[in-house]
Design a protein around this motif. Structure first.
Motif, PDB file in Angstrom:
ATOM      1  N   ASP A 169       0.817  -1.220   0.000  1.00 29.51           N
ATOM      2  CA  ASP A 169       0.000   0.000   0.000  1.00 29.51           C
ATOM      3  C   ASP A 169       0.848   1.266   0.000  1.00 29.51           C
ATOM      4  N   ASN A 170       2.077   1.155   0.509  1.00 29.29           N
ATOM      5  CA  ASN A 170       2.947   2.326   0.600  1.00 29.29           C
ATOM      6  C   ASN A 170       4.086   2.300  -0.419  1.00 29.29           C
ATOM      7  N   ASP A 171       3.957   1.415  -1.430  1.00 31.04           N
ATOM      8  CA  ASP A 171       4.940   1.318  -2.505  1.00 31.04           C
ATOM      9  C   ASP A 171       6.341   1.051  -1.954  1.00 31.04           C
ATOM     10  N   THR A 172       6.410   0.190  -0.942  1.00 26.16           N
ATOM     11  CA  THR A 172       7.688  -0.196  -0.360  1.00 26.16           C
ATOM     12  C   THR A 172       7.785  -1.717  -0.374  1.00 26.16           C
ATOM     13  N   THR A 173       8.841  -2.231   0.228  1.00 27.59           N
ATOM     14  CA  THR A 173       9.033  -3.685   0.334  1.00 27.59           C
ATOM     15  C   THR A 173       8.861  -4.106   1.792  1.00 27.59           C
ATOM     16  N   LEU A 174       8.756  -5.408   2.001  1.00 30.33           N
ATOM     17  CA  LEU A 174       8.691  -5.925   3.366  1.00 30.33           C
ATOM     18  C   LEU A 174       9.948  -5.526   4.131  1.00 30.33           C
ATOM     19  N   PHE A 175      11.103  -5.582   3.454  1.00 29.43           N
ATOM     20  CA  PHE A 175      12.364  -5.193   4.089  1.00 29.43           C
ATOM     21  C   PHE A 175      12.284  -3.752   4.598  1.00 29.43           C
ATOM     22  N   MET A 176      11.827  -2.829   3.768  1.00 30.30           N
ATOM     23  CA  MET A 176      11.752  -1.417   4.164  1.00 30.30           C
ATOM     24  C   MET A 176      10.789  -1.218   5.328  1.00 30.30           C
ATOM     25  N   THR A 177       9.670  -1.943   5.292  1.00 31.73           N
ATOM     26  CA  THR A 177       8.665  -1.827   6.357  1.00 31.73           C
ATOM     27  C   THR A 177       9.221  -2.320   7.685  1.00 31.73           C
ATOM     28  N   MET A 178       9.875  -3.461   7.650  1.00 32.28           N
ATOM     29  CA  MET A 178      10.465  -4.026   8.864  1.00 32.28           C
ATOM     30  C   MET A 178      11.623  -3.158   9.370  1.00 32.28           C
ATOM     31  N   LEU A 179      12.411  -2.621   8.440  1.00 32.29           N
ATOM     32  CA  LEU A 179      13.535  -1.754   8.823  1.00 32.29           C
ATOM     33  C   LEU A 179      13.021  -0.491   9.514  1.00 32.29           C
ATOM     34  N   ALA A 180      11.935   0.077   8.996  1.00 30.32           N
ATOM     35  CA  ALA A 180      11.345   1.265   9.612  1.00 30.32           C
ATOM     36  C   ALA A 180      10.898   0.954  11.040  1.00 30.32           C
ATOM     37  N   ALA A 181      10.239  -0.183  11.217  1.00 31.99           N
ATOM     38  CA  ALA A 181       9.766  -0.572  12.551  1.00 31.99           C
ATOM     39  C   ALA A 181      10.944  -0.844  13.492  1.00 31.99           C
ATOM     40  N   PHE A 182      11.998  -1.466  12.985  1.00 28.41           N
ATOM     41  CA  PHE A 182      13.174  -1.756  13.802  1.00 28.41           C
ATOM     42  C   PHE A 182      13.841  -0.459  14.258  1.00 28.41           C
ATOM     43  N   ASN A 183      13.828   0.547  13.397  1.00 26.59           N
ATOM     44  CA  ASN A 183      14.354   1.865  13.765  1.00 26.59           C
ATOM     45  C   ASN A 183      13.582   2.449  14.940  1.00 26.59           C
ATOM     46  N   VAL A 184      12.256   2.287  14.911  1.00 30.66           N
ATOM     47  CA  VAL A 184      11.426   2.792  16.010  1.00 30.66           C
ATOM     48  C   VAL A 184      11.809   2.095  17.312  1.00 30.66           C
ATOM     49  N   LEU A 185      11.936   0.766  17.259  1.00 34.13           N
ATOM     50  CA  LEU A 185      12.295  -0.005  18.453  1.00 34.13           C
ATOM     51  C   LEU A 185      13.637   0.445  19.016  1.00 34.13           C
ATOM     52  N   LEU A 186      14.645   0.575  18.152  1.00 36.27           N
ATOM     53  CA  LEU A 186      15.979   0.969  18.598  1.00 36.27           C
ATOM     54  C   LEU A 186      15.991   2.397  19.128  1.00 36.27           C
ATOM     55  N   SER A 187      15.203   3.265  18.492  1.00 36.11           N
ATOM     56  CA  SER A 187      15.127   4.658  18.936  1.00 36.11           C
ATOM     57  C   SER A 187      14.579   4.750  20.351  1.00 36.11           C
ATOM     58  N   VAL A 188      13.546   3.958  20.620  1.00 39.27           N
ATOM     59  CA  VAL A 188      12.945   3.949  21.964  1.00 39.27           C
ATOM     60  C   VAL A 188      13.934   3.390  22.983  1.00 39.27           C
ATOM     61  N   GLN A 189      14.593   2.268  22.630  1.00 41.67           N
ATOM     62  CA  GLN A 189      15.476   1.613  23.588  1.00 41.67           C
ATOM     63  C   GLN A 189      16.748   2.416  23.839  1.00 41.67           C
ATOM     64  N   ALA A 190      17.268   3.053  22.786  1.00 38.97           N
ATOM     65  CA  ALA A 190      18.513   3.812  22.926  1.00 38.97           C
ATOM     66  C   ALA A 190      18.264   5.269  23.311  1.00 38.97           C
ATOM     67  N   ARG A 191      16.970   5.684  23.277  1.00 38.84           N
ATOM     68  CA  ARG A 191      16.610   7.096  23.506  1.00 38.84           C
ATOM     69  C   ARG A 191      17.451   7.996  22.593  1.00 38.84           C
ATOM     70  N   GLN A 192      17.380   7.656  21.323  1.00 43.08           N
ATOM     71  CA  GLN A 192      18.225   8.299  20.316  1.00 43.08           C
ATOM     72  C   GLN A 192      17.404   8.471  19.043  1.00 43.08           C
ATOM     73  N   ASP A 193      17.499   9.634  18.393  1.00 41.59           N
ATOM     74  CA  ASP A 193      16.723   9.895  17.176  1.00 41.59           C
ATOM     75  C   ASP A 193      17.501   9.610  15.898  1.00 41.59           C
ATOM     76  N   ASP A 194      18.808   9.661  15.988  1.00 40.03           N
ATOM     77  CA  ASP A 194      19.675   9.480  14.815  1.00 40.03           C
ATOM     78  C   ASP A 194      20.198   8.047  14.842  1.00 40.03           C
ATOM     79  N   ILE A 195      19.674   7.199  13.956  1.00 34.17           N
ATOM     80  CA  ILE A 195      19.969   5.758  13.987  1.00 34.17           C
ATOM     81  C   ILE A 195      20.684   5.334  12.698  1.00 34.17           C
TER      82      ILE A 195
END
Length: 351
Positions: A169-195
């Motif tokens: 629906d967003n003209d992306t791949t499963l890899f890109m979708t999962m990578l985006a979500a993984f960035n969110v997880l790491l950002s929360v855990q590391a309390r960091q915006d630049d990943i």
């Protein structure tokens, strides 16, 4: 022109359990290689029942990558089947050899396109943090270690289907979708915006490389900015743009990038990124060796070149997450909580 001779060792391990086989595989895998004289491949057959054996091949990464191991298995099985049926093996003709690729890469490195790609990566990684600040359970050793283990978590086929639908629906791949979500997880855990996360790329986009054995894999740093707290669909578009630009500049060897960027030297962690992410779709089980029932043996060997490596395996029964981790940094319980949090996050994303 030297010919590599590989000795196939047969070991009798009557009645060995999976744990005992795994221990033996680990011992074989940790044998030292003689990089000057070779060979770069060990091959063993471990016979643990009269009608069951484990075929183990261990290769040094200087000689081949994971894609190459698939090529090798296919060719070994074709040679086996040919011998069984008293015929010549039907192996694909190679239009180039690895030496041709090495010569092309050396020529490319001295050309204008190399400078262009180097310029892209310098701009992309300017001011990036040296380290991702994920809290560890144990003090980080002064010198990076490679002791590791892994944990897995199976996501349902329903969640996998919804993630694939979201990607489409967003003209992306499963890899890109999962990578985006993984960035969110790491950002929360590391309390960091630049990943910055590393991701492997096969490096075989040139003609004639698909059936060649060698090292073509490269690592691409994917940098994402979550400072403005973007909606997930906005983050997805940022990841898409970042990934497509990285693919357009994938030829620059990662080692050369590190040399050029000269990040702050710290022996306690890997340079540029300390987390790797990948999505893989393994080939469906098929009979490679005629007359033999085959299945993969899941050993306890872990891939710990960095602090964390998350791999998603797309299977018929769902999405299998595997998180390899450095045991000198993390406890198993922490890694299992991280996987559970990621599953919860992915459910929230598709909802």
């Amino acid at each position: 022109d030297t010919e590599a001779r590989i000795t196939l060792l047969l070991e009798e391990l009557p009645g060995a359990s999976d744990a005992e086989l795994s221990k033996r595989v680990s011992t074989i895998a940790h044998q030292a290689f003689d990089l000057k004289h070779g060979p770069m491949l060990y091959a063993h057959v471990l016979r643990y029942r009269e009608d069951a054996q484990l075929f183990v091949m261990v290769f040094h990464h200087i000689s081949m990558d994971a894609w190459s191991s698939g090529v090798l298995i296919n060719e070994v099985s074709e040679a086996y089947n040919a011998l069984l049926n008293h015929r010549e093996p039907r192996l694909p003709e190679l239009s180039v050899q690895y030496a041709d690729y090495a010569a092309w890469q050396r020529e490319w490195i001295n050309g204008a396109q190399q400078q262009q790609q180097l310029g892209y990566w310098k701009q992309q990684l300017a001011g990036a943090p040296d380290q991702l600040g994920i809290p560890t359970d144990k003090p980080r050793p002064a010198v990076q270690t490679y002791a590791g283990a892994y944990s897995t978590r199976m996501l349902s086929p329903q969640l996998l289907a919804r993630l694939q639908e979201l990607a489409q629906d967003n003209d992306t791949t499963l890899f890109m979708t999962m990578l985006a979500a993984f960035n969110v997880l790491l950002s929360v855990q590391a309390r960091q915006d630049d990943i910055v996360i590393g991701t492997p790329i096969a490096g075989r986009r040139h003609d004639g490389l698909q059936n060649l054995i060698g090292v073509f894999i490269n690592m691409l740093p994917m940098r994402v900015d979550l400072a403005d707290k973007p909606a997930f669909t906005q983050l997805l578009q940022q990841v898409r743009t970042t990934a497509l630009a990285a693919y357009s500049n994938e030829d620059l060897p990662f080692e050369m990038l590190v040399e050029e960027l000269q990040p702050t030297r710290d022996m306690s962690h890997a340079p540029i990124f300390q987390v790797i992410f990948d999505i893989q779709t393994p080939p469906k089980n098929r009979e490679l060796f005629e007359g033999l029932y085959q299945s993969a043996f899941d050993s306890d060997l872990a891939d710990v070149k960095v602090d964390l490596t998350l791999t998603g395996l797309v299977l018929e029964e769902g999405l299998r997450l595997r998180l390899d981790y450095n045991t000198d940094l993390f406890e198993t319980s922490t890694i299992e909580r991280m996987l559970a949090s990621f599953e919860e996050l992915l459910n929230n994303v598709v909802d």
